[in-house]
Motif scaffolding. Structure first.
Motif, PDB file in Angstrom:
ATOM      1  N   SER A 201       0.832  -1.184   0.000  1.00  0.00           N
ATOM      2  CA  SER A 201       0.000   0.000   0.000  1.00  0.00           C
ATOM      3  C   SER A 201       0.875   1.247   0.000  1.00  0.00           C
ATOM      4  CB  SER A 201      -0.901  -0.001   1.237  1.00  0.00           C
ATOM      5  OG  SER A 201      -1.396   1.287   1.500  1.00  0.00           O
ATOM      6  N   LEU A 203      -0.080   4.192   0.903  1.00  0.00           N
ATOM      7  CA  LEU A 203      -0.336   4.929   2.135  1.00  0.00           C
ATOM      8  C   LEU A 203       0.392   4.309   3.320  1.00  0.00           C
ATOM      9  CD1 LEU A 203      -1.840   7.380   3.160  1.00  0.00           C
ATOM     10  CD2 LEU A 203      -3.778   5.912   3.673  1.00  0.00           C
ATOM     11  N   LEU A 207       3.204   6.226   6.097  1.00  0.00           N
ATOM     12  CA  LEU A 207       2.532   6.639   7.336  1.00  0.00           C
ATOM     13  C   LEU A 207       3.504   7.155   8.382  1.00  0.00           C
ATOM     14  CD1 LEU A 207      -0.402   4.130   7.927  1.00  0.00           C
ATOM     15  CD2 LEU A 207      -0.515   6.561   7.368  1.00  0.00           C
ATOM     16  N   LEU A 229      -4.957  12.104   3.047  1.00  0.00           N
ATOM     17  CA  LEU A 229      -4.573  10.705   3.227  1.00  0.00           C
ATOM     18  C   LEU A 229      -5.788   9.787   3.155  1.00  0.00           C
ATOM     19  CD1 LEU A 229      -1.886  11.064   6.049  1.00  0.00           C
ATOM     20  CD2 LEU A 229      -1.519  10.850   3.586  1.00  0.00           C
ATOM     21  N   VAL A 232      -6.549   9.237  -0.493  1.00  0.00           N
ATOM     22  CA  VAL A 232      -5.625   8.275  -1.092  1.00  0.00           C
ATOM     23  C   VAL A 232      -6.026   6.855  -0.701  1.00  0.00           C
ATOM     24  CG1 VAL A 232      -3.233   7.479  -1.160  1.00  0.00           C
ATOM     25  CG2 VAL A 232      -3.722   9.930  -1.205  1.00  0.00           C
ATOM     26  N   ARG A 233      -6.343   6.639   0.573  1.00  0.00           N
ATOM     27  CA  ARG A 233      -6.758   5.314   1.045  1.00  0.00           C
ATOM     28  C   ARG A 233      -8.017   4.851   0.318  1.00  0.00           C
ATOM     29  NH1 ARG A 233      -4.061   1.617   3.536  1.00  0.00           N
ATOM     30  NH2 ARG A 233      -3.707   2.684   5.527  1.00  0.00           N
ATOM     31  N   GLU A 236      -7.156   3.778  -3.198  1.00  0.00           N
ATOM     32  CA  GLU A 236      -6.440   2.495  -3.132  1.00  0.00           C
ATOM     33  C   GLU A 236      -7.396   1.323  -2.947  1.00  0.00           C
ATOM     34  OE1 GLU A 236      -1.922   2.306  -1.632  1.00  0.00           O
ATOM     35  OE2 GLU A 236      -3.382   2.620  -0.041  1.00  0.00           O
TER      36      GLU A 236
END
Length: 434
Positions: A201, A203, A207, A229, A232-233, A236
């Motif tokens: 991942s 992200l 982190l 963020l 983005v998650r 994904e």
């Protein structure tokens, strides 16, 4: 923070991953470094060109009035909330597109105004997005993103290559820019140091760096970082699930169900989810300044897409376009909804005194006015303020004017990005009103 301790290339880093930051008030991400009590530099101007083929409903592509009182035809209804940030442009055309055949020669020079080679040969002109990518785009990780939701068609139609119908972005007169149809690979171009398949991942990889950054920025910027963020998650996770279910689009195969397992990281079979993912990737590219130029071809001219999620699954897009039915209007609105979705997301991203939409130019267009192949004028709508340089909420009509080349609009758009060629295509001067 009174001193900007981060450079304009500030990144969140992980193994094989680098994520550019969005505009944050308490740090300087874009532009020249400034000292003292000056604010971080302003966000750059971005350009997004969205295209759908075969024109629109002949009675419902219109606008009247201006500003908040502007009325929009039913095709443009999804842009109702953006009337004050919109330009409705009438009457522009490409003279070279009136020559040759229908479809291919109406599309291949849409963004260049160049003459097209016939007989199956390939020759057009460098498109405006790629001209900007070669200049303005050099300051970003990805000079331009060229995204698509329908694959290229390599056949020949009435003595012209159908590659013209499949590509509006051209890196050179003989080279259509490769289309990225896979959301996963487009996502990787933004965030991975090498575009390749991988299970890690993005992200998760950054982190730790994100937590360190979070301790050094203001409370309001912490919220903005968290929202970024989260975006983005979300993308994904949706990419990971893309194609696991959904309706088939385009030409129907003889099998009702596939007889082999679906490959990983494929093209989503739900066209609505495919387009939404590409729109989200466009926004992320702009939000992080990973790219400032994106071209999104929602479908081909002479398209074979189907739309089962709209209850319109009995006919492909191209055939639907030949009559002004209620189903054709549904499909038109679906495409315009993608423009509205991007505009809404950009308008929710604050960049100093303006929003990301205010700092962008979204141009939506087609290869012809209606499905009857008439292109003596082209349908064009723009949303966004171009960094505060465009007076919006207006209707501009060039229908009866002598110099109504589409390339004049491109000269105006390039001007907003500080690129000022003396001429482009058949355009000799920009449109003063844009």
């Amino acid at each position: 923070m009174t001193q900007h301790i981060f450079s304009r290339r500030t990144l969140l880093r992980g193994l094989g991953v680098s994520m550019a930051l969005p505009w944050l008030e308490s740090i300087n991400v874009w532009g020249d470094e400034k000292t003292g009590a000056e604010k971080a530099s302003e966000a750059p101007v971005r350009l997004a060109i969205l295209f759908s083929g075969n024109g629109f409903h002949s009675k419902e592509w219109w606008a009247k009035g201006e500003g908040s009182a502007m009325e929009l035809g039913k095709v443009l209804a999804p842009l109702h909330d953006f009337r004050e940030k919109l330009l409705f442009i009438q009457g522009l055309y490409n003279e070279q597109a009136l020559k040759g055949n229908i479809h291919s020669s109406q599309t291949g020079n849409l963004l260049s105004g160049a003459p097209l080679a016939s007989g199956g040969d390939i020759r057009s002109g460098t498109s405006v997005d790629q001209l900007l990518a070669q200049t303005y785009g050099r300051s970003t990780k990805v000079p331009s993103l060229v995204l698509a939701c329908e694959k290229s068609n390599p056949s020949v139609h009435k003595n012209y290559s159908m590659l013209y119908s499949s590509h509006i972005s051209w890196t050179s007169p003989t080279t259509p820019t490769p289309l990225e149809l896979y959301p996963a690979l487009a996502f990787d171009r933004l965030f991975k140091d090498e575009v390749q398949k991988g299970d890690q991942s993005v992200l998760d990889a950054v982190l730790s760096d994100a937590r360190d950054l979070r301790r050094q920025i203001s409370t309001s910027d912490q919220r903005k970082l968290d929202e970024y963020l989260d975006s983005v998650r979300d993308v994904e996770q949706r990419i990971a699930g893309a194609g696991k279910k959904g309706e088939l689009q385009g030409w129907r195969p003889t099998l009702d169900k596939p007889n082999i397992a679906r490959p990983a990281d494929g093209i989503p079979q739900n066209i609505a989810e495919h387009m939404k993912l590409m729109c989200d990737i466009l926004v992320l590219g702009f939000q992080t300044d990973t790219t400032r130029i994106t071209t999104l071809k929602l479908n081909n001219d002479h398209s074979s897409l189907r739309f089962p999620h709209l209850g319109v699954d009995y006919m492909i897009h191209h055939l639907l376009s030949h009559s002004d039915t209620a189903d054709w209007l549904k499909v038109n609105q679906f495409f315009v909804e993608q423009v509205g979705y991007i505009a809404r997301k950009l308008d929710a991203i604050q960049e100093g005194s303006r929003t990301a939409l205010d700092n962008s130019m979204l141009m939506y267009c087609s290869s012809m006015m209606t499905g009857n192949h008439n292109n003596d004028q082209l349908p064009v709508v723009m949303v966004g303020g171009g960094g505060g340089r465009i007076a919006t909420g207006k209707i501009l009509n060039y229908r009866d004017q002598p110099n109504r080349q589409m390339c004049r609009l491109y000269l105006s758009m390039m001007d907003k990005m500080s690129h000022r060629p003396k001429e482009f295509g058949d355009g000799k001067e920009p449109l003063n009103e844009v």
